[in-house]
Enzyme design. Structure first.
Site, PDB file in Angstrom:
ATOM      1  N   HIS A  46     -32.214   0.472 -41.299  1.00 20.96           N
ATOM      2  CA  HIS A  46     -32.211   2.091 -41.412  1.00 20.96           C
ATOM      3  C   HIS A  46     -33.519   2.878 -41.757  1.00 20.96           C
ATOM      4  O   HIS A  46     -34.824   3.770 -41.317  1.00 20.96           O
ATOM      5  CB  HIS A  46     -31.245   2.931 -41.232  1.00 20.96           C
ATOM      6  N   LYS A  50     -15.213   6.213 -32.334  1.00 20.92           N
ATOM      7  CA  LYS A  50     -15.886   4.525 -32.783  1.00 20.92           C
ATOM      8  C   LYS A  50     -15.419   4.200 -33.659  1.00 20.92           C
ATOM      9  O   LYS A  50     -15.705   2.932 -34.891  1.00 20.92           O
ATOM     10  CB  LYS A  50     -17.415   4.886 -33.029  1.00 20.92           C
ATOM     11  N   ARG A  71     -34.950  -3.866 -32.265  1.00 19.31           N
ATOM     12  CA  ARG A  71     -34.642  -4.973 -32.845  1.00 19.31           C
ATOM     13  C   ARG A  71     -34.789  -6.227 -31.917  1.00 19.31           C
ATOM     14  O   ARG A  71     -35.957  -7.594 -32.467  1.00 19.31           O
ATOM     15  CB  ARG A  71     -33.062  -5.469 -33.311  1.00 19.31           C
ATOM     16  N   SER A 112     -25.138  -2.420 -38.587  1.00 15.33           N
ATOM     17  CA  SER A 112     -24.428  -1.829 -39.751  1.00 15.33           C
ATOM     18  C   SER A 112     -22.881  -3.021 -39.873  1.00 15.33           C
ATOM     19  O   SER A 112     -22.288  -2.541 -40.413  1.00 15.33           O
ATOM     20  CB  SER A 112     -23.934  -0.655 -39.932  1.00 15.33           C
TER      21      SER A 112
HETATM   22  O1  PNS Z   1     -25.975   3.876 -34.140  1.00 12.07           O
HETATM   23  P1  PNS Z   1     -25.999   3.855 -32.964  1.00 12.07           P
HETATM   24  O2  PNS Z   1     -23.825   3.697 -32.953  1.00 12.07           O
HETATM   25  O3  PNS Z   1     -26.596   2.657 -31.794  1.00 12.07           O
HETATM   26  O4  PNS Z   1     -26.563   5.220 -32.124  1.00 12.07           O
HETATM   27  C1  PNS Z   1     -26.446   5.922 -30.460  1.00 12.07           C
HETATM   28  C2  PNS Z   1     -25.686   7.401 -30.876  1.00 12.07           C
HETATM   29  C3  PNS Z   1     -25.342   8.620 -31.602  1.00 12.07           C
HETATM   30  C4  PNS Z   1     -27.303   7.439 -30.245  1.00 12.07           C
HETATM   31  C5  PNS Z   1     -25.598   7.390 -29.207  1.00 12.07           C
HETATM   32  O5  PNS Z   1     -24.494   7.236 -29.374  1.00 12.07           O
HETATM   33  C6  PNS Z   1     -25.746   8.895 -29.222  1.00 12.07           C
HETATM   34  O6  PNS Z   1     -26.436   9.731 -29.011  1.00 12.07           O
HETATM   35  N1  PNS Z   1     -24.652   9.903 -28.689  1.00 12.07           N
HETATM   36  C7  PNS Z   1     -24.573  11.219 -28.781  1.00 12.07           C
HETATM   37  C8  PNS Z   1     -24.018  11.399 -26.905  1.00 12.07           C
HETATM   38  C9  PNS Z   1     -25.235  11.483 -26.093  1.00 12.07           C
HETATM   39  O7  PNS Z   1     -25.779  12.164 -26.019  1.00 12.07           O
HETATM   40  N2  PNS Z   1     -24.957  10.791 -24.679  1.00 12.07           N
HETATM   41  C10 PNS Z   1     -25.743  10.706 -23.891  1.00 12.07           C
HETATM   42  C11 PNS Z   1     -27.222   9.143 -24.006  1.00 12.07           C
HETATM   43  S1  PNS Z   1     -26.796   8.298 -23.601  1.00 12.07           S
END
Ligand code: PNS
Length: 162
Positions: free
Chosen positions: A17, A41, A90, A128
């Site tokens: 990150h 989560k 990645r 993570s």
């Molecule tokens: O680190 P992560 O868990 O891969 O991040 C995922 C994240 C936070 C980017 C994603 O879950 C997110 O944007 N969540 C907010 C809900 C949302 O907007 N969902 C619609 C888009 S798919």
């Protein structure tokens, strides 16, 4: 003024990150690291703890701000007046999910673009979840996360064992 959002769970922040934060912050005027507050989560760290850890490890980068968010990323981007989302890629296995997210966000907010940075080769395997798993079994995580994060993970894990 180009403001971008780098969203994620950051549970906890890793060197992977940090690599994306350092590289993307040099491409924009301001980078907001958006920390998802989603208890569904079951994160190891509370959103406040994740924000504090990110603040600590990014304190030397002047154009980075750490802000928690709930709900839709597209709404958060609008509220922050950000036009760009940054995500790290990645491996090919990330691609399908990332494409789906980018296209959904673009549908929800057509002026919002997602830019992908390929993760540094040294961190292409890192996540993570892997860090938490290695730490839970007493493995050495010093190659994966900054020093201050090691202490925080160990504290959490030892409390969970009590
Ligand atoms: O680190 P992560 O868990 O891969 O991040 C995922 C994240 C936070 C980017 C994603 O879950 C997110 O944007 N969540 C907010 C809900 C949302 O907007 N969902 C619609 C888009 S798919």
């Amino acid at each position: 003024m180009l403001r971008a959002i780098y969203p994620g769970s950051f549970d906890p922040v890793t060197f992977g990150h940090l690599d994306i934060i350092e590289r993307s912050s040099s491409l924009v005027d301001e980078l907001i690291v958006g920390v998802l507050n989603n208890n569904a989560k079951c994160p190891l760290f509370s959103v406040e703890e994740r924000v504090r850890m990110l603040e600590e490890v990014t304190k030397s980068i002047p154009n980075v701000r750490i802000i928690p968010f709930e709900g839709l990323l597209a709404d958060f981007a609008k509220a922050m007046d950000a036009r760009m989302i940054i995500r790290g890629l990645r491996a090919i296995t990330d691609f399908e999910y990332e494409l789906q997210m980018a296209q959904t966000n673009h549908k929800l907010s057509p002026q919002l673009e997602t830019a992908f940075l390929t993760t540094g080769l040294a961190y292409s395997y890192l996540s993570s979840s892997i860090v938490k798993e290695v730490a839970a079994f007493g493995g050495d995580i010093s190659q994966f996360v900054p020093e201050i994060i090691i202490e925080k993970i160990q504290e959490k894990i030892s409390k969970r064992r009590v």
